[in-house]
Design a protein around this motif. Sequence first.
Motif, PDB file in Angstrom:
ATOM      1  N   ASP A   1     176.479 -33.138  -4.854  1.00  0.00           N
ATOM      2  CA  ASP A   1     175.370 -32.116  -4.354  1.00  0.00           C
ATOM      3  C   ASP A   1     174.892 -31.121  -5.127  1.00  0.00           C
ATOM      4  OD1 ASP A   1     174.985 -33.720  -1.845  1.00  0.00           O
ATOM      5  OD2 ASP A   1     176.864 -32.582  -1.037  1.00  0.00           O
ATOM      6  N   VAL A   2     175.652 -30.813  -6.365  1.00  0.00           N
ATOM      7  CA  VAL A   2     175.383 -29.922  -7.217  1.00  0.00           C
ATOM      8  C   VAL A   2     173.890 -30.217  -7.898  1.00  0.00           C
ATOM      9  CG1 VAL A   2     176.026 -28.786  -9.468  1.00  0.00           C
ATOM     10  CG2 VAL A   2     177.697 -29.330  -7.746  1.00  0.00           C
ATOM     11  N   GLN A   3     172.976 -29.135  -8.077  1.00  0.00           N
ATOM     12  CA  GLN A   3     171.574 -29.126  -8.574  1.00  0.00           C
ATOM     13  C   GLN A   3     171.499 -28.518  -9.863  1.00  0.00           C
ATOM     14  OE1 GLN A   3     169.063 -27.653  -5.418  1.00  0.00           O
ATOM     15  NE2 GLN A   3     168.682 -29.771  -4.715  1.00  0.00           N
ATOM     16  N   LEU A   4     170.664 -28.956 -10.736  1.00  0.00           N
ATOM     17  CA  LEU A   4     170.058 -28.161 -11.782  1.00  0.00           C
ATOM     18  C   LEU A   4     168.900 -27.499 -11.373  1.00  0.00           C
ATOM     19  CD1 LEU A   4     170.470 -26.980 -14.661  1.00  0.00           C
ATOM     20  CD2 LEU A   4     169.788 -29.149 -15.599  1.00  0.00           C
TER      21      LEU A   4
ATOM     22  N   LEU B   1     171.420 -22.263 -12.175  1.00  0.00           N
ATOM     23  CA  LEU B   1     170.103 -21.762 -12.019  1.00  0.00           C
ATOM     24  C   LEU B   1     169.801 -21.097 -13.488  1.00  0.00           C
ATOM     25  CD1 LEU B   1     167.635 -20.727 -10.814  1.00  0.00           C
ATOM     26  CD2 LEU B   1     168.896 -18.456 -10.031  1.00  0.00           C
ATOM     27  N   VAL B   2     168.751 -21.717 -14.042  1.00  0.00           N
ATOM     28  CA  VAL B   2     168.017 -21.048 -15.357  1.00  0.00           C
ATOM     29  C   VAL B   2     167.073 -20.100 -15.000  1.00  0.00           C
ATOM     30  CG1 VAL B   2     166.810 -21.759 -17.595  1.00  0.00           C
ATOM     31  CG2 VAL B   2     168.653 -23.293 -16.356  1.00  0.00           C
ATOM     32  N   HIS B   3     167.409 -18.799 -15.088  1.00  0.00           N
ATOM     33  CA  HIS B   3     166.557 -17.992 -14.602  1.00  0.00           C
ATOM     34  C   HIS B   3     165.128 -17.840 -15.436  1.00  0.00           C
ATOM     35  CE1 HIS B   3     169.011 -15.564 -11.714  1.00  0.00           C
ATOM     36  NE2 HIS B   3     170.009 -15.992 -12.856  1.00  0.00           N
TER      37      HIS B   3
ATOM     38  N   ASP C   1     164.536 -33.594  -2.209  1.00  0.00           N
ATOM     39  CA  ASP C   1     163.757 -33.125  -3.320  1.00  0.00           C
ATOM     40  C   ASP C   1     163.293 -33.987  -4.594  1.00  0.00           C
ATOM     41  OD1 ASP C   1     163.573 -30.925  -1.740  1.00  0.00           O
ATOM     42  OD2 ASP C   1     165.423 -29.991  -2.523  1.00  0.00           O
ATOM     43  N   GLY C   2     163.771 -35.085  -4.507  1.00  0.00           N
ATOM     44  CA  GLY C   2     163.557 -35.952  -5.627  1.00  0.00           C
ATOM     45  C   GLY C   2     164.770 -35.811  -6.828  1.00  0.00           C
ATOM     46  N   MET C   3     165.044 -37.055  -7.377  1.00  0.00           N
ATOM     47  CA  MET C   3     165.928 -36.731  -8.686  1.00  0.00           C
ATOM     48  C   MET C   3     165.404 -35.647  -9.409  1.00  0.00           C
ATOM     49  SD  MET C   3     166.229 -40.716  -9.465  1.00  0.00           S
ATOM     50  CE  MET C   3     168.133 -40.721 -10.386  1.00  0.00           C
ATOM     51  N   ILE C   4     163.916 -35.499  -9.596  1.00  0.00           N
ATOM     52  CA  ILE C   4     163.424 -34.554 -10.206  1.00  0.00           C
ATOM     53  C   ILE C   4     162.552 -33.988  -9.228  1.00  0.00           C
ATOM     54  CG2 ILE C   4     161.918 -33.704 -12.149  1.00  0.00           C
ATOM     55  CD1 ILE C   4     163.073 -36.164 -13.737  1.00  0.00           C
ATOM     56  N   GLY C   5     162.523 -32.655  -9.071  1.00  0.00           N
ATOM     57  CA  GLY C   5     161.695 -32.176  -8.184  1.00  0.00           C
ATOM     58  C   GLY C   5     160.931 -30.821  -8.861  1.00  0.00           C
ATOM     59  N   LEU C   6     159.364 -30.922  -8.783  1.00  0.00           N
ATOM     60  CA  LEU C   6     158.666 -29.860  -9.289  1.00  0.00           C
ATOM     61  C   LEU C   6     158.006 -29.005  -8.121  1.00  0.00           C
ATOM     62  CD1 LEU C   6     158.388 -32.424 -11.317  1.00  0.00           C
ATOM     63  CD2 LEU C   6     157.537 -30.845 -12.775  1.00  0.00           C
TER      64      LEU C   6
ATOM     65  N   GLN D   1     165.836 -29.683 -10.536  1.00  0.00           N
ATOM     66  CA  GLN D   1     164.654 -28.882  -9.421  1.00  0.00           C
ATOM     67  C   GLN D   1     163.965 -27.821 -10.301  1.00  0.00           C
ATOM     68  OE1 GLN D   1     164.113 -30.627  -6.736  1.00  0.00           O
ATOM     69  NE2 GLN D   1     165.641 -32.000  -7.335  1.00  0.00           N
ATOM     70  N   LEU D   2     162.857 -28.054 -10.640  1.00  0.00           N
ATOM     71  CA  LEU D   2     161.859 -27.022 -11.430  1.00  0.00           C
ATOM     72  C   LEU D   2     161.145 -26.129 -10.435  1.00  0.00           C
ATOM     73  CD1 LEU D   2     162.364 -29.385 -13.653  1.00  0.00           C
ATOM     74  CD2 LEU D   2     160.766 -27.955 -14.867  1.00  0.00           C
ATOM     75  N   ILE D   3     161.207 -24.752 -10.254  1.00  0.00           N
ATOM     76  CA  ILE D   3     160.838 -24.122  -9.444  1.00  0.00           C
ATOM     77  C   ILE D   3     159.881 -22.853 -10.222  1.00  0.00           C
ATOM     78  CG2 ILE D   3     161.278 -22.655  -7.364  1.00  0.00           C
ATOM     79  CD1 ILE D   3     164.063 -24.401  -8.531  1.00  0.00           C
TER      80      ILE D   3
END
Length: 146
Positions: A48-51, A28-30, A105-110, A83-85
């Motif tokens: 299953d690990v996400q960035l 998680l990048v805060h 959520d997609g390879m890349i999720g926004l 995943q960008l949140i």
Amino acid sequence: MMVPAAFSSLHSIPIPLTNDVTVTGNVLVHRDAKLTILPGTTVFFEPDVQLRVAGQLTAQGTADQPIRLTRTPGGGQPWGGVQLIGSMNDNRIHHAIIEHAVTHDGMIGLDNSQLELEYVTLDHTDRRRIRTENSSLIVIKSTFTE
């Protein structure tokens, strides 16, 4: 080299140019942090690990030294993608290969985020490559393969 599972504060964490990086747990990048991935870096993700990025992501490879985000070598299981949140920062992924990420959520999720992709190849997935909700996405000279 291992990447910290989460980091915060107003600093940039560069991933060294010459090292491969293995990520064994979700990152998680805060909101107040920036993750910089340097040209030529390969980041291997366990299954299953996400960035997840709420702060800023800068992954700018070059034509000669692309960045590669992929599953761990020899592992047959996919990782969870980028995943960008809530990140309306200047997020960029340039000259990169993103592969073997499979998630709803997609390879890349926004989600409420912004991202620029340039010269990016999205490869080896049987689900959606990009998912956006209330976001800004610019895709330039990129390839979507099987």
